[in-house]
Write a protein that holds these residues in place. Structure first.
Motif, PDB file in Angstrom:
ATOM      1  N   LYS A   1     -16.575  39.194  -1.262  1.00  0.00           N
ATOM      2  CA  LYS A   1     -15.602  38.981  -2.348  1.00  0.00           C
ATOM      3  C   LYS A   1     -16.177  38.121  -3.473  1.00  0.00           C
ATOM      4  O   LYS A   1     -15.441  37.524  -4.241  1.00  0.00           O
ATOM      5  N   ALA A   2     -17.487  38.078  -3.561  1.00  0.00           N
ATOM      6  CA  ALA A   2     -18.133  37.331  -4.644  1.00  0.00           C
ATOM      7  C   ALA A   2     -17.734  37.939  -5.988  1.00  0.00           C
ATOM      8  O   ALA A   2     -17.334  39.104  -6.065  1.00  0.00           O
ATOM      9  N   PHE A   3     -17.817  37.137  -7.032  1.00  0.00           N
ATOM     10  CA  PHE A   3     -17.451  37.612  -8.367  1.00  0.00           C
ATOM     11  C   PHE A   3     -18.527  37.212  -9.369  1.00  0.00           C
ATOM     12  O   PHE A   3     -19.306  36.303  -9.128  1.00  0.00           O
ATOM     13  N   THR A   4     -18.538  37.903 -10.477  1.00  0.00           N
ATOM     14  CA  THR A   4     -19.525  37.654 -11.524  1.00  0.00           C
ATOM     15  C   THR A   4     -18.838  37.047 -12.734  1.00  0.00           C
ATOM     16  O   THR A   4     -17.771  37.494 -13.144  1.00  0.00           O
ATOM     17  N   VAL A   5     -19.477  36.033 -13.296  1.00  0.00           N
ATOM     18  CA  VAL A   5     -19.007  35.407 -14.532  1.00  0.00           C
ATOM     19  C   VAL A   5     -20.052  35.682 -15.599  1.00  0.00           C
ATOM     20  O   VAL A   5     -21.240  35.431 -15.387  1.00  0.00           O
ATOM     21  N   ILE A   6     -19.606  36.216 -16.719  1.00  0.00           N
ATOM     22  CA  ILE A   6     -20.498  36.440 -17.857  1.00  0.00           C
ATOM     23  C   ILE A   6     -20.128  35.413 -18.917  1.00  0.00           C
ATOM     24  O   ILE A   6     -18.993  35.385 -19.395  1.00  0.00           O
ATOM     25  N   THR A   7     -21.068  34.561 -19.272  1.00  0.00           N
ATOM     26  CA  THR A   7     -20.802  33.491 -20.218  1.00  0.00           C
ATOM     27  C   THR A   7     -20.854  34.006 -21.656  1.00  0.00           C
ATOM     28  O   THR A   7     -21.281  35.134 -21.909  1.00  0.00           O
ATOM     29  N   ALA A   8     -20.437  33.166 -22.581  1.00  0.00           N
ATOM     30  CA  ALA A   8     -20.386  33.558 -23.991  1.00  0.00           C
ATOM     31  C   ALA A   8     -21.745  33.965 -24.539  1.00  0.00           C
ATOM     32  O   ALA A   8     -21.834  34.791 -25.450  1.00  0.00           O
ATOM     33  N   ASP A   9     -22.817  33.404 -23.967  1.00  0.00           N
ATOM     34  CA  ASP A   9     -24.157  33.764 -24.448  1.00  0.00           C
ATOM     35  C   ASP A   9     -24.726  34.988 -23.718  1.00  0.00           C
ATOM     36  O   ASP A   9     -25.881  35.343 -23.901  1.00  0.00           O
ATOM     37  N   GLY A  10     -23.892  35.640 -22.884  1.00  0.00           N
ATOM     38  CA  GLY A  10     -24.298  36.862 -22.216  1.00  0.00           C
ATOM     39  C   GLY A  10     -24.949  36.684 -20.856  1.00  0.00           C
ATOM     40  O   GLY A  10     -25.287  37.656 -20.191  1.00  0.00           O
ATOM     41  N   ALA A  11     -25.132  35.435 -20.414  1.00  0.00           N
ATOM     42  CA  ALA A  11     -25.722  35.190 -19.098  1.00  0.00           C
ATOM     43  C   ALA A  11     -24.737  35.627 -18.010  1.00  0.00           C
ATOM     44  O   ALA A  11     -23.533  35.473 -18.145  1.00  0.00           O
ATOM     45  N   SER A  12     -25.249  36.162 -16.941  1.00  0.00           N
ATOM     46  CA  SER A  12     -24.427  36.644 -15.836  1.00  0.00           C
ATOM     47  C   SER A  12     -24.733  35.818 -14.597  1.00  0.00           C
ATOM     48  O   SER A  12     -25.899  35.655 -14.218  1.00  0.00           O
ATOM     49  N   ARG A  13     -23.700  35.276 -13.954  1.00  0.00           N
ATOM     50  CA  ARG A  13     -23.855  34.451 -12.751  1.00  0.00           C
ATOM     51  C   ARG A  13     -22.920  34.971 -11.670  1.00  0.00           C
ATOM     52  O   ARG A  13     -21.822  35.423 -11.961  1.00  0.00           O
ATOM     53  N   VAL A  14     -23.343  34.904 -10.417  1.00  0.00           N
ATOM     54  CA  VAL A  14     -22.547  35.359  -9.278  1.00  0.00           C
ATOM     55  C   VAL A  14     -22.134  34.151  -8.447  1.00  0.00           C
ATOM     56  O   VAL A  14     -22.969  33.283  -8.147  1.00  0.00           O
ATOM     57  N   PHE A  15     -20.856  34.102  -8.056  1.00  0.00           N
ATOM     58  CA  PHE A  15     -20.334  32.995  -7.264  1.00  0.00           C
ATOM     59  C   PHE A  15     -19.463  33.526  -6.138  1.00  0.00           C
ATOM     60  O   PHE A  15     -18.838  34.568  -6.264  1.00  0.00           O
ATOM     61  N   ASP A  16     -19.396  32.754  -5.055  1.00  0.00           N
ATOM     62  CA  ASP A  16     -18.537  33.146  -3.940  1.00  0.00           C
ATOM     63  C   ASP A  16     -17.196  32.431  -3.970  1.00  0.00           C
ATOM     64  O   ASP A  16     -16.289  32.783  -3.224  1.00  0.00           O
ATOM     65  N   CYS A  17     -17.052  31.423  -4.836  1.00  0.00           N
ATOM     66  CA  CYS A  17     -15.782  30.702  -4.949  1.00  0.00           C
ATOM     67  C   CYS A  17     -15.723  29.986  -6.303  1.00  0.00           C
ATOM     68  O   CYS A  17     -16.737  29.793  -6.969  1.00  0.00           O
ATOM     69  N   VAL A  18     -14.523  29.600  -6.674  1.00  0.00           N
ATOM     70  CA  VAL A  18     -14.323  28.907  -7.947  1.00  0.00           C
ATOM     71  C   VAL A  18     -15.030  27.551  -7.928  1.00  0.00           C
ATOM     72  O   VAL A  18     -15.552  27.100  -8.946  1.00  0.00           O
ATOM     73  N   GLU A  19     -15.081  26.901  -6.787  1.00  0.00           N
ATOM     74  CA  GLU A  19     -15.762  25.609  -6.691  1.00  0.00           C
ATOM     75  C   GLU A  19     -17.235  25.728  -7.090  1.00  0.00           C
ATOM     76  O   GLU A  19     -17.746  24.903  -7.854  1.00  0.00           O
ATOM     77  N   CYS A  20     -17.919  26.738  -6.591  1.00  0.00           N
ATOM     78  CA  CYS A  20     -19.320  26.934  -6.965  1.00  0.00           C
ATOM     79  C   CYS A  20     -19.451  27.274  -8.450  1.00  0.00           C
ATOM     80  O   CYS A  20     -20.367  26.796  -9.127  1.00  0.00           O
ATOM     81  N   ALA A  21     -18.527  28.082  -8.960  1.00  0.00           N
ATOM     82  CA  ALA A  21     -18.565  28.428 -10.385  1.00  0.00           C
ATOM     83  C   ALA A  21     -18.399  27.175 -11.242  1.00  0.00           C
ATOM     84  O   ALA A  21     -19.135  26.968 -12.211  1.00  0.00           O
ATOM     85  N   ALA A  22     -17.434  26.329 -10.880  1.00  0.00           N
ATOM     86  CA  ALA A  22     -17.206  25.098 -11.640  1.00  0.00           C
ATOM     87  C   ALA A  22     -18.426  24.190 -11.584  1.00  0.00           C
ATOM     88  O   ALA A  22     -18.829  23.609 -12.587  1.00  0.00           O
ATOM     89  N   HIS A  23     -19.028  24.082 -10.427  1.00  0.00           N
ATOM     90  CA  HIS A  23     -20.208  23.228 -10.276  1.00  0.00           C
ATOM     91  C   HIS A  23     -21.347  23.697 -11.179  1.00  0.00           C
ATOM     92  O   HIS A  23     -22.074  22.888 -11.749  1.00  0.00           O
ATOM     93  N   ALA A  24     -21.464  24.998 -11.332  1.00  0.00           N
ATOM     94  CA  ALA A  24     -22.579  25.558 -12.097  1.00  0.00           C
ATOM     95  C   ALA A  24     -22.344  25.614 -13.594  1.00  0.00           C
ATOM     96  O   ALA A  24     -23.277  25.415 -14.374  1.00  0.00           O
ATOM     97  N   ILE A  25     -21.112  25.893 -14.031  1.00  0.00           N
ATOM     98  CA  ILE A  25     -20.935  26.179 -15.455  1.00  0.00           C
ATOM     99  C   ILE A  25     -19.956  25.273 -16.196  1.00  0.00           C
ATOM    100  O   ILE A  25     -19.932  25.299 -17.428  1.00  0.00           O
ATOM    101  N   ALA A  26     -19.145  24.492 -15.483  1.00  0.00           N
ATOM    102  CA  ALA A  26     -18.196  23.619 -16.182  1.00  0.00           C
ATOM    103  C   ALA A  26     -18.949  22.440 -16.806  1.00  0.00           C
ATOM    104  O   ALA A  26     -19.868  21.893 -16.194  1.00  0.00           O
ATOM    105  N   PRO A  27     -18.555  22.038 -18.013  1.00  0.00           N
ATOM    106  CA  PRO A  27     -19.208  20.869 -18.619  1.00  0.00           C
ATOM    107  C   PRO A  27     -18.864  19.602 -17.848  1.00  0.00           C
ATOM    108  O   PRO A  27     -17.908  19.562 -17.068  1.00  0.00           O
TER     109      PRO A  27
END
Length: 76
Positions: free
Chosen positions: A13-39
């Motif tokens: 159930k992993a998901f992909t986040v595409i940032t405004a600059d076009g970078a694509s990242r894969v995460f297994d949970c919102v916690e990992c996404a926040a750790h990687a991309i939140a300011p």
């Protein structure tokens, strides 16, 4: 199955986040996404998960942190 870019967990159930600059990242949970991309708040170091407060190119989790470093005019 995809692997999380942060923890390496393989998850169907992993998901992909595409940032405004076009970078694509894969995460297994919102916690990992926040750790990687939140300011990070410039004052207290916490992850800014909401709008936060901005002063120029500086970001804070709240107005109190911005004021703690001497800023009075912040955009919340």
């Amino acid at each position: 199955m995809a692997h999380c870019d942060v923890c390496g967990n393989e998850y169907d159930k992993a998901f992909t986040v595409i940032t405004a600059d076009g970078a694509s990242r894969v995460f297994d949970c919102v916690e990992c996404a926040a750790h990687a991309i939140a300011p990070v708040c410039e004052h207290c170091g916490c992850r800014v998960l909401g709008h936060g407060a901005e002063a120029g190119d500086r970001i804070f989790c709240c107005g109190a942190c911005a004021r703690a470093v001497g800023l009075e005019k912040v955009h919340a």
